[in-house]
Design a protein around this motif. Structure first.
Motif: not given
Length: 449
Positions: A274-275, A279-282
């Motif tokens: 997953n890129e 949690d941070t959606k960064e």
């Protein structure tokens, strides 16, 4: 993970992996790094076709002089040996003609293609042959972005391929297109070329690892927008192509029809990378993904592929290149903004100039249209009105408006028209009388007195 080509009896298997993911997700970067670290062969559809064509060109160039020499020598043989000579010539020419036919077939198919790509079934046949050649079997391979859908995956890995390899030179390294002919002795048994089967798939060309890069469309589009313009053009990352490729990828990789399901069903469980941090959606740093992959694959064999120091230097160079690309993008954006500002200013100046010319033209038209009215006012209104205004300025009456109205009514020559006995001819005669005759009469009366 990687085998040592110098020690074919080693139990260490070569790296065989597939890198799967949407466009601009970093498949090529990951695949090329793996190939450099583990000494595997980097494979894409484009590089595969180029290598096959290059291999055919080299083999034709190497074999044709020998064939021509045999033909030249056979021309001096006696007539009673003519039949044997023809057989020898046909045997010598057989592989060359077959290679030339394969070369022409590929190049003509590419030229006739609208998008410069081979038909899907042709690519599948070539890929099955390419993955079983000595280079990929000895060093392993990393397949970048192919197969694209589950049908292609089934065609390549879901059944034993019928492969034929000419061995005219006896080196066993040649590439041939399956199903494209081949002379006697040019093909080996399928089991010798493909290996044992796991269910309906070949364990000789089946990958050991499948890595799938996961990223959202918004993230990928934002990443592409930060790339220099030349990279966007070279990789077909322009808006139209990028959206089309993303839509096609999502269509070919739904939960039910993704090619990952084929490998998962055969015990090769895909590794999802997953890129985007949940949690941070960064975006996740690529080095974190690289570390995860290396942890799964393990350390490469010393002396094969790049050393740790060389790999560190390679990563450093890649990072510097990324910084240069970011700086290039920043400069390009700055130049675009400056160019847009200059273009905007130029357009505003031209617009202002055009507006001024239009206003001048409108004024000319307005003047031309109001000329009769102006003449009328100058002739009939302004003389009396000017005189009235002068009187108002001199006397300064308490009610200037009423004074002005009374003055105009009194002084306006046309005001007498309200008198029923008034006519223009009579007014003219009266003016002549008051100007010429009345002064004479007055003078005469004065002289008589």
């Amino acid at each position: 993970m990687n085998p040592n080509p110098q020690e074919p009896t080693t139990t260490v298997q070569p790296l065989k992996a597939i890198i799967h993911g949407p466009p601009a997700s970093g498949k090529s970067t990951l695949a090329q790094r793996l190939c450099k670290l583990y000494g595997a062969h980097y494979v894409t559809v484009k590089t595969m076709i180029e290598e096959i064509l290059e291999d055919l060109r080299e083999r034709i160039a190497m074999k044709r002089p020998k064939v021509e020499k045999i033909i030249k020598e056979d021309m001096g043989e006696e007539e009673e040996e003519e039949e044997e000579v023809e057989e020898e010539e046909e045997e010598a020419m057989g592989p060359v003609e077959e290679w030339e036919e394969q070369y022409r077939d590929i190049t003509i198919s590419l030229e006739k293609s609208v998008d410069g790509q081979l038909p899907d079934d042709y690519v599948v046949r070539l890929m099955k042959t390419f993955l079983v050649n000595d280079t990929c079997q000895r060093s392993g391979y990393v397949l970048d972005g192919y197969p694209k859908n589950i049908q292609q995956a089934k065609e390549i890995f879901g059944q034993a391929a019928e492969v034929s390899r000419p061995n005219a030179e006896g080196d066993g390294t040649g590439l041939a297109v399956p199903g494209e002919g081949g002379g006697e002795g040019a093909a080996s048994p399928v089991q010798d070329q493909i290996g044992d089967l796991i269910g309906n798939a070949s364990n000789k060309i089946m990958p050991d690892f499948v890595f799938s890069l996961q990223a959202t469309d918004d993230m990928l589009c934002e990443r592409v927008m930060r790339l220099p313009h030349k990279i966007i053009q070279s990789k077909n990352y322009d808006e139209v192509n990028m959206l089309r490729r993303l839509a096609l990828f999502r269509l070919n990789n739904t939960e039910e029809n993704t090619m990952l399901k084929l490998f998962d069903d055969n015990g090769i469980h895909p590794v999802l990378l997953n890129e985007l941090d949940e949690d941070t959606k960064e975006p996740v740093d690529f080095e974190c993904i690289w570390t995860t992959v290396i942890t799964i694959l393990g350390e490469p064999i010393p002396g094969f592929g790049l050393s740790p120091e060389e790999m560190t230097e390679l990563i450093r160079l890649e990072q510097e290149q990324q910084k240069l690309q970011q700086e290039e993008f920043r400069l390009e954006r700055k130049l675009r903004e400056e160019s847009a500002m200059l273009n905007y200013q130029d357009k505003m100046e031209r617009w202002a100039d055009t507006l001024q010319k239009l206003q001048m033209e409108e004024e000319k038209i307005l003047i031309a249209q109001t000329e009769p009215l102006r003449n009328y006012l100058m002739k009939y209104i302004f003389p009396t009105l000017t005189k009235a205004l002068i009187e108002v300025a001199k006397i300064k009456p308490d009610d200037p408006v009423d004074f002005l109205a009374e003055f105009l009514f009194k002084e306006n020559p046309e005001g007498k028209m309200f008198d029923p006995s008034y006519t223009r001819d009579g007014e003219h005669v009266l003016e002549q009388y008051e100007t010429n005759i009345q002064p004479s009469i007055i003078r005469s009366c004065t002289s008589n007195l």
